[in-house]
Design a protein around this motif. Structure first.
Motif, short mmCIF file in Angstrom:
data_model
loop_
_atom_site.label_atom_id
_atom_site.label_comp_id
_atom_site.label_asym_id
_atom_site.label_seq_id
_atom_site.Cartn_x
_atom_site.Cartn_y
_atom_site.Cartn_z
N PHE A 63 4.63 2.17 1.87
CA PHE A 63 5.64 2.52 0.99
C PHE A 63 6.38 3.67 1.35
CE2 PHE A 63 7.89 2.86 -3.00
CZ PHE A 63 8.35 1.60 -3.10
N SER A 64 5.56 4.51 2.12
CA SER A 64 6.40 5.88 2.55
C SER A 64 6.56 6.02 3.91
CB SER A 64 5.33 7.15 1.97
OG SER A 64 3.91 6.52 2.38
N ASN A 65 6.51 4.66 4.64
CA ASN A 65 6.64 4.56 5.98
C ASN A 65 8.14 4.66 5.99
OD1 ASN A 65 7.58 3.22 8.46
ND2 ASN A 65 5.25 2.68 8.38
N ALA A 66 8.76 5.33 7.10
CA ALA A 66 10.02 5.52 7.37
C ALA A 66 10.85 4.45 7.52
CB ALA A 66 10.51 6.47 8.59
N SER A 94 0.80 -1.06 -0.02
CA SER A 94 -0.11 0.07 -0.10
C SER A 94 0.76 1.25 -0.12
CB SER A 94 -0.95 0.05 1.18
OG SER A 94 -0.13 0.19 2.45
N ASP A 95 0.14 2.41 -0.52
CA ASP A 95 0.97 3.61 -0.48
C ASP A 95 1.47 4.03 0.92
OD1 ASP A 95 1.22 4.96 -2.94
OD2 ASP A 95 -0.98 5.25 -3.06
N ALA A 96 0.55 3.80 1.87
CA ALA A 96 0.94 4.33 3.35
C ALA A 96 2.28 3.56 3.73
CB ALA A 96 0.03 3.94 4.09
N GLU A 109 10.41 1.59 6.29
CA GLU A 109 9.72 0.59 5.35
C GLU A 109 10.49 -0.63 5.24
OE1 GLU A 109 10.47 0.79 0.75
OE2 GLU A 109 10.57 2.78 1.56
N GLU A 132 6.14 -1.85 -5.68
CA GLU A 132 5.69 -0.74 -5.39
C GLU A 132 4.11 -0.54 -5.81
OE1 GLU A 132 7.79 2.81 -7.44
OE2 GLU A 132 9.58 1.84 -6.90
#
Ligand code: ADP
Ligand code: ZN
Length: 422
Positions: A368-371, A364-366, A373, A402
């Motif tokens: 993927f942008s998690n620190a 998910s987008d959320a 990761e 992605e």
């Protein structure tokens, strides 16, 4: 002659299922047919099909035609979650199955003087016990090896000197490969014949197995729903197809899209009706296996028609190292895990002699942008691996990709890319 026997048995089985299995009473009634409508074999085409979904809906024993007290054995199809297909056998069913498996061994040129190494899995899977009982019926000496433990298998092949082996064709190649790696001369073993089935294979694989092991490799076909292994078998004389034991099974080929019956020789989906089974009789069961019926006489003199190699399926089931899986089952595992999107692709390949599966799935987008990761992704990967193993019994390579990077489909998604050259 054939036809008369088939017709008589067909009439009996139709009567029996109509009066003992609720599902058949409903489905015949809905289609407006009665068992008495079967005046000729051709009348069967007016009868409704039975599908895998019907069996799932009846899970586990809903389609049994005898009380449980008459059932002496249960098996279930491989690789599925709770709702796999469960099949049952009476004493007489086991007798028939053993008899038919014994016929398969005879067709392979085996006698009571042979030693049969049975590397089909024993357990819920029908392969192991099916072949075992048939080999005993023949009077041969059976080695009940089951699957796995390849080094031990190789040692026994060397020390016990079996003259025949039963397993999946890919496992035969695997055995040969590992044997050679251990310095064994696979061609000098006493093995003379291999009886291989449970998954699709090709004449190219046949050549490879025959050359590396110096044996004759024969094809055997079956499915749990209809009985297990031994629904059809190649003979040593005419290896263009497998004789279907038509005194026990009536086979039709249909157009998988329209359900229309095809003339012999035309490729389509195989549909079987069991003619003698007691515990779990099936009328017009759609196998999803694509093949064709060969009516030309066989050099061996057997009059049972043959079916060609199964070349594919009319659904998306894949067989990975002998385990049957549907993409929908993998999907069910994936959607149960947080952070994943329902976009995935399955890539099946064969490395050496082993089937491999790669599952590519979007995160998910959320996420993927998690620190954090990388750590989170690794955790998800482990979870997918564990769930696939626990629920489906398969191992896979997981590739998290992605968001929005996988191909999208218009219409029916094709989830599987099968790169195996078999
Ligand atoms: P299993 O538990 O053997 O995998 P199933 O009854 O669930 O047994 O699987 C049966 C399926 O395996 C068949 O419908 C067919 O797709 C495949 N199969 C069995 N034998 C062969 C064969 N000789 N060639 C190709 N496919 C085969
Ligand atoms: Zn033949």
């Amino acid at each position: 002659m054939h036809d008369l026997q088939q017709l008589k048995r067909l009439q009996q089985v139709a009567q029996r299922v109509y009066h003992t299995v609720g599902f058949y009473r409903r489905s015949f009634d809905e289609a407006g047919v009665k068992p008495e409508d079967l005046k000729t074999l051709g009348d069967l085409k007016r009868f409704p099909f039975t599908t895998k979904q019907d069996l799932r809906d009846g899970y586990p024993f809903g389609l049994f035609a005898v009380p449980m007290s008459n059932v002496v054995r249960l098996h279930a199809s491989s690789g599925t979650t709770g709702r796999s297909t469960v099949v049952g056998y009476t004493h007489r069913d086991i007798e028939t199955w053993s008899e038919l498996m014994a016929r398969c061994f005879v067709a392979a040129g085996l006698t009571k003087n042979d030693i049969i190494h049975n590397a089909y899995g024993y357990g819920l899977f029908t392969g192991g016990l099916g072949a075992h009982y048939g080999a005993e019926k023949l009077g041969a000496s059976v080695i009940p090896m089951s699957g796995g433990n390849t080094k031990r298998q190789l040692m026994i092949l060397q020390d016990f000197g079996p003259t025949a082996i039963c397993c999946t064709p890919s496992y035969a190649l695997n055995l040969a490969e590992q044997g050679q790696a251990m310095g064994m001369d696979m061609r000098s073993l006493k093995l003379r014949v291999g009886i291989f089935g449970a998954e699709p294979w090709s004449d190219k694989m046949r050549d490879e197995i025959e050359n590396t092991m110096d044996i004759m490799a024969l094809n055997i076909y079956g499915l749990s729903e209809i009985m297990g292994p031994g629904v059809s078998m190649e003979c040593t004389e005419g290896r263009e197809g497998m004789h279907v034991f038509e005194d026990h099974f009536l086979v039709e080929t249909i157009n998988p899209d329209t359900g229309e019956v095809l003339p012999p020789g035309e490729r389509g989906e195989l549909v079987f009706t069991t003619l003698t089974k007691e515990a779990f009789p099936l009328v017009r069961y759609r196998t999803r296996d694509i093949s064709r019926i060969i009516t030309a006489p066989c050099r061996c003199g057997r009059t049972h028609h043959r079916m060609d190699r199964v070349t594919g399926r009319s659904d998306d089931m894949i067989i990975i190292r002998g385990v049957n899986v549907f993409p929908s089952q993998i999907e069910a595992v994936l959607v149960g895990i947080q952070g994943l999107e329902p976009h995935y692709q399955l890539i099946v390949d064969r490395v050496g002699t082993l089937d491999t599966l790669e599952v590519q799935v979007e995160v998910s987008d959320a996420l993927f942008s998690n620190a954090d990761e990388v750590r989170v992704l690794q955790k998800i990967e482990r979870r997918i691996n564990k769930d696939l193993k626990d629920f489906l019994g398969i191992t896979a390579k997981i590739k998290l990709v992605e968001p929005k990077s996988l191909q999208r489909f218009e219409g029916k998604a094709s989830r599987v890319i099968d790169k195996r050259q078999i």
